[in-house]
Scaffold this motif. Sequence first.
Motif, short mmCIF file in Angstrom:
data_model
loop_
_atom_site.label_atom_id
_atom_site.label_comp_id
_atom_site.label_asym_id
_atom_site.label_seq_id
_atom_site.Cartn_x
_atom_site.Cartn_y
_atom_site.Cartn_z
N MET A 67 6.70 -7.81 5.62
CA MET A 67 5.73 -6.75 5.93
C MET A 67 5.83 -5.61 4.92
SD MET A 67 5.51 -6.55 10.10
CE MET A 67 7.25 -6.26 10.39
N GLY A 68 7.03 -5.35 4.42
CA GLY A 68 7.18 -4.30 3.40
C GLY A 68 6.49 -4.66 2.10
N VAL A 69 6.57 -5.93 1.71
CA VAL A 69 5.91 -6.37 0.48
C VAL A 69 4.40 -6.25 0.61
CG1 VAL A 69 5.46 -8.36 -1.01
CG2 VAL A 69 7.79 -7.89 -0.21
N VAL A 70 3.86 -6.71 1.73
CA VAL A 70 2.41 -6.67 1.92
C VAL A 70 1.90 -5.23 1.94
CG1 VAL A 70 0.55 -7.20 3.55
CG2 VAL A 70 2.37 -8.87 3.13
N SER A 71 2.55 -4.36 2.68
CA SER A 71 2.09 -2.97 2.76
C SER A 71 2.25 -2.25 1.43
CB SER A 71 2.86 -2.22 3.86
OG SER A 71 4.25 -2.25 3.63
N GLY A 72 3.25 -2.64 0.63
CA GLY A 72 3.43 -2.01 -0.67
C GLY A 72 2.34 -2.37 -1.66
N VAL A 419 -7.89 -0.55 11.54
CA VAL A 419 -8.06 -1.74 12.36
C VAL A 419 -7.16 -2.87 11.88
CG1 VAL A 419 -9.69 -3.54 13.07
CG2 VAL A 419 -10.40 -1.14 13.03
N VAL A 420 -7.19 -3.14 10.57
CA VAL A 420 -6.41 -4.25 10.02
C VAL A 420 -4.91 -3.99 10.16
CG1 VAL A 420 -5.86 -5.52 7.92
CG2 VAL A 420 -8.24 -4.95 8.45
N TYR A 421 -4.47 -2.77 9.86
CA TYR A 421 -3.04 -2.47 9.92
C TYR A 421 -2.52 -2.57 11.35
CZ TYR A 421 -1.88 -0.99 5.18
OH TYR A 421 -1.58 -0.98 3.85
N PHE A 425 0.21 -5.45 11.32
CA PHE A 425 1.57 -4.92 11.45
C PHE A 425 1.96 -4.70 12.91
CE2 PHE A 425 0.27 -3.56 7.13
CZ PHE A 425 1.19 -4.34 6.44
N GLY A 426 0.95 -4.51 13.77
CA GLY A 426 1.26 -4.48 15.19
C GLY A 426 1.83 -5.80 15.66
N ALA A 427 1.24 -6.90 15.16
CA ALA A 427 1.76 -8.23 15.50
C ALA A 427 3.15 -8.43 14.93
CB ALA A 427 0.81 -9.31 14.98
N GLY A 428 3.37 -7.93 13.71
CA GLY A 428 4.69 -8.05 13.10
C GLY A 428 5.75 -7.29 13.85
#
Length: 480
Positions: A67-72, A419-421, A425-428
């Motif tokens: 999740m850190g890689v994707v958000s970065g 919405v997407v985050y 990331f809510g699921a993560g």
Amino acid sequence: MTETLALDLARAQFAFTISFHIIFPAITIGLASYLAVLEGLWLYTKNTLYRDLYHFWVKIFAVNFGMGVVSGLVMAYQFGTNWSFFSEFAGSITGPLLAYEVLTAFFLEAGFLGVMLFGWNRVGPGLHFFSTVVVAIGTLISTFWILASNSWMQTPQGHEIINGQVVPVDWLAVIFNPSFPYRLIHMSVAAFLATALFVGASAAWHLLRGRDNPAVRKMFSMAMWMMVLVAPVQAVIGDFHGLNTLEHQPAKVAAMEGHWGGEEAADGEGLPLILFGWPDMEEERTRFAVSVPHLGSLILTHSWDGTIPGLKEFAPEDRPNVPIVFWSFRIMVGLGMLMILLGGLSLMQRWRGRLYNSRWFLRFALLMGPAGLIAILAGWYTTEVGRQPWVVYGLMRTEDAVSTHSATTLGVSLALFVVVYLFVFGAGVAYTLRLVRKGPQLEEGTRETSGGPGRPRHAMRPLSAVEEDLDDDQDTDGGR
């Protein structure tokens, strides 16, 4: 008015994405080092509790790393899409620094992450431990370069401005700028504390549910020792960081303290410490202030009657948003004091022999679980909002750095990000909490679930770590 709204939306979009991003690297920084310690202790002592804890936390580390890689990646694109004039102005410095982070840290982490996650019983114990250590070092190297880039924006040096663009002339001065050492240490220690609180809260949850086993006790004990030893050190680091900020960004410190200058710092009275209040930017005073005489002087100048520049000494257009900086700073400091209190109480409970069965203390540790991440976010807001109205302090204003997008475009993209985050990331986060709820699995003897001649080979897959039939009534060892 439209341009101001577009600027505010661009800032809100970047603040939203970075707020999500900063949480996951903070946990991976702390967990990577924690995993290295666990595996090292297992190899040294042969105590299987450390091995079992390693296999439990490495799954949570893998999810947070992804999740850190994707958000970065999203943040990196925003420099070009929403802040193109900043990239044009300072890209010759921020671009290479971020490239160094990829070349030295990300490639290092990616190269050994596979061995760390899937190499148990496939490589020798020494090589596997080496891979874990390298991944932990890689997370710290990544922190080094990211903080070097951001710190240069706070205290820029080692450059010249030629034809309206920043040109580096001394890379050592660029990297080791005046605020960099303090910010690097402060952020790294904050990540360790946030992870310790997360680990401690996880153990406290299991203890409160009646799942009292040696592995849960061990991770709770380690987390509390971390609070005892590191939380007071962080307070000292924060003091040095504050003195450095006072030297280079006095307007930020004045906003943090709600100090306007004038009557509250009269001759001979020193500077009071305002505990609570509401900074009024229009009236240029802090209303409803509850203060302690002279304490501000002692903290900020280490003298009885020392003073600092007030906000009135800076032009209104050069002042940050004082209420945000004032209150985010107090949230950070308040949570830091609660961390010190948690560590102190853990010593008392350990001495009384009630560290693992004092329910009020376990509830306190559970409630403190997110405190480290909240403190990191509050500190980040203090730093970034306090730098305003500058994107590069003293060199480029934020309003001059934003791309020429309409408010409608930025508003729609911000709504889509929200919405997407929240979905992704809510699921993560929900899955991470489900892993935590499952808890460490105790295994007797040598782990033989995979690898070796004639043995089945099952990869350590984080996304298959939780059985589908897991429910609240199955997470205790014989208790409910």
